[in-house]
Design a protein around this motif. Structure first.
Motif, PDB file in Angstrom:
ATOM      1  N   SER A   1       1.053  -1.011   0.019  1.00  0.00           N
ATOM      2  CA  SER A   1      -0.100  -0.026  -0.114  1.00  0.00           C
ATOM      3  C   SER A   1       0.750   1.121  -0.042  1.00  0.00           C
ATOM      4  CB  SER A   1      -0.982  -0.026   1.023  1.00  0.00           C
ATOM      5  OG  SER A   1      -0.183  -0.183   2.359  1.00  0.00           O
ATOM      6  N   ALA A   2       1.951   1.285   0.262  1.00  0.00           N
ATOM      7  CA  ALA A   2       3.080   2.358   0.356  1.00  0.00           C
ATOM      8  C   ALA A   2       4.366   1.686   0.434  1.00  0.00           C
ATOM      9  CB  ALA A   2       2.603   3.343   1.769  1.00  0.00           C
ATOM     10  N   TRP A   3       5.494   2.407   0.241  1.00  0.00           N
ATOM     11  CA  TRP A   3       6.709   2.012   0.555  1.00  0.00           C
ATOM     12  C   TRP A   3       8.005   3.235   0.634  1.00  0.00           C
ATOM     13  CZ3 TRP A   3      10.821   3.407  -2.856  1.00  0.00           C
ATOM     14  CH2 TRP A   3      10.548   3.829  -4.158  1.00  0.00           C
ATOM     15  N   LEU A   4       8.851   2.903   1.553  1.00  0.00           N
ATOM     16  CA  LEU A   4       9.816   4.066   1.714  1.00  0.00           C
ATOM     17  C   LEU A   4      11.350   3.447   1.608  1.00  0.00           C
ATOM     18  CD1 LEU A   4      10.545   7.311   2.588  1.00  0.00           C
ATOM     19  CD2 LEU A   4      10.131   6.290   5.143  1.00  0.00           C
ATOM     20  N   LEU A   5      12.154   4.172   1.029  1.00  0.00           N
ATOM     21  CA  LEU A   5      13.674   3.984   1.080  1.00  0.00           C
ATOM     22  C   LEU A   5      14.056   4.974   2.007  1.00  0.00           C
ATOM     23  CD1 LEU A   5      16.031   2.327   0.272  1.00  0.00           C
ATOM     24  CD2 LEU A   5      16.380   3.968  -1.600  1.00  0.00           C
ATOM     25  N   ALA A   6      14.652   4.565   3.126  1.00  0.00           N
ATOM     26  CA  ALA A   6      15.054   5.624   4.150  1.00  0.00           C
ATOM     27  C   ALA A   6      16.597   5.304   4.411  1.00  0.00           C
ATOM     28  CB  ALA A   6      14.584   5.441   5.441  1.00  0.00           C
ATOM     29  N   ASP A   7      17.295   6.289   4.430  1.00  0.00           N
ATOM     30  CA  ASP A   7      18.764   6.403   4.698  1.00  0.00           C
ATOM     31  C   ASP A   7      19.075   7.425   5.856  1.00  0.00           C
ATOM     32  OD1 ASP A   7      21.578   6.621   4.909  1.00  0.00           O
ATOM     33  OD2 ASP A   7      21.871   7.065   2.948  1.00  0.00           O
ATOM     34  N   TYR A   8      18.538   6.998   7.170  1.00  0.00           N
ATOM     35  CA  TYR A   8      18.627   7.947   8.266  1.00  0.00           C
ATOM     36  C   TYR A   8      19.458   8.673   8.520  1.00  0.00           C
ATOM     37  CZ  TYR A   8      14.897   4.549   9.902  1.00  0.00           C
ATOM     38  OH  TYR A   8      13.741   3.571   9.760  1.00  0.00           O
ATOM     39  N   ASP A   9      20.781   8.094   8.562  1.00  0.00           N
ATOM     40  CA  ASP A   9      22.210   9.041   8.821  1.00  0.00           C
ATOM     41  C   ASP A   9      22.840   9.619   7.564  1.00  0.00           C
ATOM     42  OD1 ASP A   9      21.725   8.867  11.643  1.00  0.00           O
ATOM     43  OD2 ASP A   9      22.381   6.825  11.399  1.00  0.00           O
ATOM     44  N   ARG A  10      22.223   9.352   6.365  1.00  0.00           N
ATOM     45  CA  ARG A  10      22.973   9.412   4.881  1.00  0.00           C
ATOM     46  C   ARG A  10      24.345   9.002   4.987  1.00  0.00           C
ATOM     47  NH1 ARG A  10      21.165  15.786   4.547  1.00  0.00           N
ATOM     48  NH2 ARG A  10      18.995  15.491   4.515  1.00  0.00           N
ATOM     49  N   ASN A  11      24.342   7.563   5.406  1.00  0.00           N
ATOM     50  CA  ASN A  11      25.537   6.953   5.338  1.00  0.00           C
ATOM     51  C   ASN A  11      25.396   5.590   4.458  1.00  0.00           C
ATOM     52  OD1 ASN A  11      23.756   5.098   6.845  1.00  0.00           O
ATOM     53  ND2 ASN A  11      25.140   5.390   8.808  1.00  0.00           N
ATOM     54  N   ARG A  12      24.173   5.487   3.734  1.00  0.00           N
ATOM     55  CA  ARG A  12      24.001   4.342   2.808  1.00  0.00           C
ATOM     56  C   ARG A  12      23.642   3.006   3.430  1.00  0.00           C
ATOM     57  NH1 ARG A  12      27.730   5.787  -2.459  1.00  0.00           N
ATOM     58  NH2 ARG A  12      27.231   7.761  -2.751  1.00  0.00           N
ATOM     59  N   LYS A  13      23.249   3.078   5.030  1.00  0.00           N
ATOM     60  CA  LYS A  13      22.626   2.034   5.206  1.00  0.00           C
ATOM     61  C   LYS A  13      21.071   2.144   5.114  1.00  0.00           C
ATOM     62  CE  LYS A  13      26.292   1.428   8.426  1.00  0.00           C
ATOM     63  NZ  LYS A  13      26.871   1.051   9.827  1.00  0.00           N
ATOM     64  N   TYR A  14      20.786   1.587   3.990  1.00  0.00           N
ATOM     65  CA  TYR A  14      19.360   1.976   3.478  1.00  0.00           C
ATOM     66  C   TYR A  14      18.330   0.918   4.505  1.00  0.00           C
ATOM     67  CZ  TYR A  14      21.425   4.263  -0.029  1.00  0.00           C
ATOM     68  OH  TYR A  14      22.118   5.273  -0.999  1.00  0.00           O
ATOM     69  N   ARG A  15      17.180   1.424   4.837  1.00  0.00           N
ATOM     70  CA  ARG A  15      16.293   0.685   5.360  1.00  0.00           C
ATOM     71  C   ARG A  15      14.900   0.641   4.049  1.00  0.00           C
ATOM     72  NH1 ARG A  15      19.608  -0.553   7.614  1.00  0.00           N
ATOM     73  NH2 ARG A  15      20.119  -0.774  10.090  1.00  0.00           N
ATOM     74  N   PHE A  16      14.295  -0.697   3.952  1.00  0.00           N
ATOM     75  CA  PHE A  16      13.351  -0.617   2.991  1.00  0.00           C
ATOM     76  C   PHE A  16      12.270  -0.838   4.090  1.00  0.00           C
ATOM     77  CE2 PHE A  16      17.060  -1.907   0.843  1.00  0.00           C
ATOM     78  CZ  PHE A  16      16.947  -1.121  -0.513  1.00  0.00           C
ATOM     79  N   LEU A  17      11.098   0.323   3.951  1.00  0.00           N
ATOM     80  CA  LEU A  17       9.789  -0.002   4.607  1.00  0.00           C
ATOM     81  C   LEU A  17       8.599  -0.319   3.609  1.00  0.00           C
ATOM     82  CD1 LEU A  17      11.558   2.574   6.326  1.00  0.00           C
ATOM     83  CD2 LEU A  17       9.932   1.645   8.000  1.00  0.00           C
ATOM     84  N   ILE A  18       8.173  -1.108   4.059  1.00  0.00           N
ATOM     85  CA  ILE A  18       6.970  -1.706   2.942  1.00  0.00           C
ATOM     86  C   ILE A  18       5.614  -1.651   3.957  1.00  0.00           C
ATOM     87  CG2 ILE A  18       6.084  -3.384   1.445  1.00  0.00           C
ATOM     88  CD1 ILE A  18       9.215  -4.254   0.965  1.00  0.00           C
ATOM     89  N   ALA A  19       4.507  -0.985   3.542  1.00  0.00           N
ATOM     90  CA  ALA A  19       3.371  -0.961   4.139  1.00  0.00           C
ATOM     91  C   ALA A  19       2.376  -1.979   3.433  1.00  0.00           C
ATOM     92  CB  ALA A  19       2.567   0.149   4.266  1.00  0.00           C
ATOM     93  N   THR A  20       1.719  -3.166   3.810  1.00  0.00           N
ATOM     94  CA  THR A  20       1.103  -4.006   3.564  1.00  0.00           C
ATOM     95  C   THR A  20      -0.575  -3.540   3.348  1.00  0.00           C
ATOM     96  OG1 THR A  20       0.906  -5.401   5.507  1.00  0.00           O
ATOM     97  CG2 THR A  20       2.741  -5.640   3.743  1.00  0.00           C
TER      98      THR A  20
END
Length: 178
Positions: A8-27
């Motif tokens: 239903s939604a998604w987000l690619l997050a890089d909290y600290d701008r250090n390229r340690k990405y988090r993929f958030l996926i809403a279902t």
């Protein structure tokens, strides 16, 4: 990753701008999944679904704090911390995608969106007070970005024909696009 209930939604997050990405996926069933770059479930993720699907996700940083904005299909908004737990309770209800002007605190920050009647609305997170761009113009989409790179984000509002107007940080109209 292919959730059975759909995305239903998604987000690619890089909290600290250090390229340690988090993929958030809403279902579709209201879950919010969090994966690391390697496709592994992020350890320590404690999200508790309400049963309402999340329709919009955004990463906001106010001061030294991160907020995951989760706009739900029923217009309620949840502000989560990096672990997925609720970070702040806010009274704002947003009927669609939001754009953000960040202040000195999350309570002073605002969300801009297109209301059901087509008018741009801007509300504070802290007390849901109408401010700024509220009812100054109508449109179908609103964004906030520093298009001219002067350090002060402009507001862009699109109409149904795809035309856009720009507004400065003081909510004054800027010259039209050519």
């Amino acid at each position: 990753v292919k959730p059975r209930q759909g995305v239903s939604a998604w987000l690619l997050a890089d909290y600290d701008r250090n390229r340690k990405y988090r993929f958030l996926i809403a279902t579709g069933d209201g879950q919010l999944l969090n994966y690391r770059e390697e496709g592994q479930v992020t350890p320590g993720w404690t999200f508790k679904p309400t049963g309402t699907p999340i329709a919009h996700l955004a990463h906001l940083r106010v001061g030294s704090k991160d907020y995951l904005y989760a706009g739900q299909a029923d217009q309620h908004v949840r502000l989560l911390c990096r672990t997925g737990s609720d970070r702040a309770t806010i009274p704002v209800q947003v009927p669609g995608e939001g754009a953000f002007r960040l202040g000195g605190s999350i309570a002073e920050s605002t969300v801009l969106y297109i209301g059901a009647d087509g008018w741009v609305e801007e509300r504070t997170f802290g007390n849901n007070e109408p401010v700024g761009m509220t009812r100054r113009t109508q449109g179908t989409r609103v964004t906030v970005e520093d298009a001219d790179r002067d350090g002060k984000p402009e507001i862009e509002v699109w109409d149904a024909a795809g035309n856009r107007t720009r507004w400065d940080h003081r909510n004054e109209p800027l010259e039209p696009y050519e």
